[in-house]
Design a protein around this motif. Structure first.
Motif, PDB file in Angstrom:
ATOM      1  N   LEU A  84       5.380   4.591   2.158  1.00  0.00           N
ATOM      2  CA  LEU A  84       5.783   5.850   2.780  1.00  0.00           C
ATOM      3  C   LEU A  84       6.366   5.627   4.175  1.00  0.00           C
ATOM      4  O   LEU A  84       7.311   6.308   4.576  1.00  0.00           O
ATOM      5  CB  LEU A  84       4.609   6.820   2.817  1.00  0.00           C
ATOM      6  CG  LEU A  84       4.168   7.337   1.439  1.00  0.00           C
ATOM      7  CD1 LEU A  84       2.886   8.161   1.566  1.00  0.00           C
ATOM      8  CD2 LEU A  84       5.276   8.138   0.775  1.00  0.00           C
ATOM      9  N   GLU A  85       5.825   4.676   4.929  1.00  0.00           N
ATOM     10  CA  GLU A  85       6.383   4.341   6.241  1.00  0.00           C
ATOM     11  C   GLU A  85       7.805   3.809   6.108  1.00  0.00           C
ATOM     12  O   GLU A  85       8.696   4.167   6.876  1.00  0.00           O
ATOM     13  CB  GLU A  85       5.508   3.310   6.948  1.00  0.00           C
ATOM     14  CG  GLU A  85       4.207   3.853   7.477  1.00  0.00           C
ATOM     15  CD  GLU A  85       3.303   2.759   8.026  1.00  0.00           C
ATOM     16  OE1 GLU A  85       3.787   1.643   8.339  1.00  0.00           O
ATOM     17  OE2 GLU A  85       2.086   3.014   8.128  1.00  0.00           O
ATOM     18  N   LYS A  86       8.034   2.973   5.106  1.00  0.00           N
ATOM     19  CA  LYS A  86       9.366   2.415   4.882  1.00  0.00           C
ATOM     20  C   LYS A  86      10.353   3.519   4.497  1.00  0.00           C
ATOM     21  O   LYS A  86      11.489   3.542   4.968  1.00  0.00           O
ATOM     22  CB  LYS A  86       9.307   1.345   3.785  1.00  0.00           C
ATOM     23  CG  LYS A  86      10.574   0.549   3.629  1.00  0.00           C
ATOM     24  CD  LYS A  86      10.367  -0.605   2.649  1.00  0.00           C
ATOM     25  CE  LYS A  86      11.576  -1.496   2.603  1.00  0.00           C
ATOM     26  NZ  LYS A  86      11.377  -2.640   1.723  1.00  0.00           N
ATOM     27  N   SER A  99       0.846  -1.191   0.000  1.00  0.00           N
ATOM     28  CA  SER A  99       0.000   0.000   0.000  1.00  0.00           C
ATOM     29  C   SER A  99       0.885   1.245   0.000  1.00  0.00           C
ATOM     30  O   SER A  99       2.060   1.191   0.386  1.00  0.00           O
ATOM     31  CB  SER A  99      -0.901   0.014   1.228  1.00  0.00           C
ATOM     32  OG  SER A  99      -0.103   0.191   2.402  1.00  0.00           O
ATOM     33  N   ALA A 100       0.315   2.354  -0.415  1.00  0.00           N
ATOM     34  CA  ALA A 100       1.065   3.609  -0.427  1.00  0.00           C
ATOM     35  C   ALA A 100       1.534   3.953   0.982  1.00  0.00           C
ATOM     36  O   ALA A 100       2.672   4.397   1.179  1.00  0.00           O
ATOM     37  CB  ALA A 100       0.204   4.724  -1.002  1.00  0.00           C
ATOM     38  N   SER A 101       0.691   3.723   1.977  1.00  0.00           N
ATOM     39  CA  SER A 101       1.088   4.052   3.358  1.00  0.00           C
ATOM     40  C   SER A 101       2.256   3.172   3.815  1.00  0.00           C
ATOM     41  O   SER A 101       3.167   3.657   4.499  1.00  0.00           O
ATOM     42  CB  SER A 101      -0.096   3.926   4.308  1.00  0.00           C
ATOM     43  OG  SER A 101      -0.607   2.613   4.299  1.00  0.00           O
ATOM     44  N   ALA A 102       2.264   1.905   3.432  1.00  0.00           N
ATOM     45  CA  ALA A 102       3.378   1.025   3.812  1.00  0.00           C
ATOM     46  C   ALA A 102       4.679   1.478   3.158  1.00  0.00           C
ATOM     47  O   ALA A 102       5.742   1.456   3.793  1.00  0.00           O
ATOM     48  CB  ALA A 102       3.063  -0.421   3.430  1.00  0.00           C
TER      49      ALA A 102
END
Length: 184
Positions: A170-172, A165-168
């Motif tokens: 961005l978190e990375k 996902s985009a959030s995953a």
């Protein structure tokens, strides 16, 4: 993008095929017959790849590839090209050509973030499925194999689908940035 320095390697002995109880083998030694560079443009919507091989990897070849893209795409479309920060993409002659061709829009990936460019995934596939275990007696032999792979791929193209996902993602990126900043 470009996949440069693809080597035309010919194994000194043929490998043994996969057999029950034994993995396929290939010799560790080889003869080098030169290199080629694959310039490729991936249409992220359809999965088709436009590609050509060239001897070198300079702004002249990049311009030649931009002309290939120009000739082989619908003139009514604006083209958004994701490229890395390689100096070739920012050369004054490239900038001048782009000014004369306003339908081309270059977007640069951040430094060390070429993984964001989906054509890199295609490069991994062609390496795994066609180049890595191949034996090529010449650069034209290697280039022919690359173009055959492109033709086969484009016969039934499929777009790549992000599995994260985009959030995953961005978190990375945030964790990597934090780790880099804490080391300095």
């Amino acid at each position: 993008d470009e996949k440069s320095q693809i080597q035309a390697l010919d194994r000194t002995q043929p490998g043994l095929p996969l057999k029950k109880g034994r993995a396929g083998t290939m010799t560790h030694d080889y003869k080098r017959h030169g290199t080629t560079t694959l310039f490729a443009a991936l249409d992220v919507a359809t999965g088709t790849v436009l590609g050509t091989c060239m001897k070198r990897h300079r702004h002249q070849e990049f311009l030649r590839f931009l002309r290939v893209i120009h000739r082989n795409t619908d003139k009514r479309l604006d083209l958004h090209l994701i490229v890395d920060n390689y100096a070739t993409h920012k050369h004054p002659k490239v900038k001048a050509w782009l000014e004369k061709h306003p339908r081309f829009h270059l977007h640069f990936t951040p430094t060390s973030a070429s993984w964001l460019n989906q054509v890199e995934r295609f490069f991994a596939l062609i390496t795994q499925e066609r180049i890595r275990r191949g034996a090529f007696t010449s650069v034209p032999d290697l280039e022919s194999a690359i173009m055959d792979y492109l033709e086969h791929h484009n016969a039934d193209p499929r777009p790549f689908v992000w599995t994260a996902s985009a959030s995953a993602i961005l978190e990375k990126v945030a964790r990597a940035k934090q780790a880099l900043e804490s080391q300095h």
